[in-house]
Design an enzyme around this catalytic site. Sequence first.
Site, PDB file in Angstrom:
ATOM      1  N   ASP A  19       0.827  -1.202   0.000  1.00  0.00           N
ATOM      2  CA  ASP A  19       0.000   0.000   0.000  1.00  0.00           C
ATOM      3  C   ASP A  19       0.868   1.263   0.000  1.00  0.00           C
ATOM      4  OD1 ASP A  19      -2.331   1.864   0.948  1.00  0.00           O
ATOM      5  OD2 ASP A  19      -3.246  -0.107   0.725  1.00  0.00           O
ATOM      6  N   HIS A  40      -3.227   5.671   4.139  1.00  0.00           N
ATOM      7  CA  HIS A  40      -4.115   4.661   3.546  1.00  0.00           C
ATOM      8  C   HIS A  40      -3.735   3.277   4.069  1.00  0.00           C
ATOM      9  CE1 HIS A  40      -5.812   2.114   0.270  1.00  0.00           C
ATOM     10  NE2 HIS A  40      -6.752   3.055   0.222  1.00  0.00           N
ATOM     11  N   SER A  70     -11.466  -0.319  -0.265  1.00  0.00           N
ATOM     12  CA  SER A  70     -10.139  -0.386   0.353  1.00  0.00           C
ATOM     13  C   SER A  70     -10.249  -0.740   1.830  1.00  0.00           C
ATOM     14  CB  SER A  70      -9.416   0.963   0.218  1.00  0.00           C
ATOM     15  OG  SER A  70      -8.913   1.148  -1.067  1.00  0.00           O
TER      16      SER A  70
END
Length: 475
Positions: free
Chosen positions: A230, A272, A436
Amino acid sequence: MKRPLIIIFLLFLIFSIFFYFSLGTEPKIVGEEVASPKGTNFNPILQKNASYVYVEGAGYVLKDRKVVLFVGQDTAQAQRADAIKSIEKELESYWKWQILIGKKDIEEITDEGQNDRIKTQRSYPEKNYPEKNIFRRILDVFKVADAINVVRDNSKTCDCDDALLLLAGKDLHLIQTTLNPDGGAVGNTLDDAKNGKDIARQEQMLKLPQKDTEVGGDGKEAPFLVGIIDSGLNFGNAIVSQNESFITPFVNSSLNYNFLKNNVDVRDTLEHGTKIARIILSNAGVRNVKFVGLKTFDTTKVSNLYDNLCAILYSIKHKVRVVNTSWGAFSEKPIPVFEEVLRRAKAANMVVVCSAGNTNVDIDLNPYYPACYADHPELGSHVITVTSIFNKQICQNYSSSGKKIDLTFDAINENCEHPIPDNLGGATAPTESGTSYAAPYVTAGVINYINGSSAGYSKSGYIGAIPTGSKIRPY
């Protein structure tokens, strides 16, 4: 009189046939290559980054005219050299056509560093395409190879797999053919095992774990490694905007890797990947979980195929059990080099959990990779794809056939939002929208299942074991 004419005609015909087949075929640009944690469509990325190119076959051109491919099981230097020669040959065929029809001149295919060398070998008048006759162009055609130069790119390498090559050279964006028609099949397949070839190694590669936990060489419980491929992972001193210390004891920092800069700095300015790790940690009941931060995305939220493939191969090499891939991209055609990576992941019994994408489209009609491998007849058993649902309605990417997506996770509102645990491990705030953040809830469930199953991992076993009332539901 007729006989000499016939002989001349036959000689001309033979020469024409030989000359035609020596040209090869002209490569064409056929698409683009990119991945995004936000489910970005290929087309907008292509418009903003014209240097990103997806190429059909086993070779994939990245920005800066670089190509990534598998050379197959044999990673000896000789085979790598053969792969490079194949690319050079294809580039040469393109330039032969261009020179023959008068569109290009031999000097145009030389780099600055090669110009002097080429010009010393042959002397040319000032460029004047109309005056260059067919015979002069033919002479150029058979000298094109002198100017083609493709080399392995050693400026961007990582500890993943010698079979994955990143090549650099002029005009690699023209490549489209499959250098390895079989996609670079890995050795020691089940067919090999049936034929008695290296059966012991085959069994070792495919053997499922038979215990709840594994024991290391020092007698201590071995860590359950979870890869976060990621935007990075914040922990301890890698604080960006808030205290991430609750993650620190659960990170194997010795394996963290930044594939963008080829170092160990995996700080996550986007947060994220960090939020995904929080979800997993707060929902996995396995006490010996250790995250491996694998940074492949920068602040633009865009990555390339090579870095992500290398991250998966790196995870396989270091015995990561489950990887979370909350990113992907649309592609009209399957990606052979990606399939080969997933084939190796399956052989290593590593599970890849994917987000289904956020654009609210049917991924049967608009394939989204790697999520679309969920129903692959060979690889689907180790790929799990997740989307979001609210009030029994899919609120993000869906599969009309029901085969491309395995599971859904309940969102808390019509905006497809999911709770993100805070820095103390609670689930108080904030919330984020997107598959996600649905995928890591399933990643946590897979971890719990593997750790608690004496029979080891199986996709059908895990889905069948999801308890009634869970927010994770079969699609």
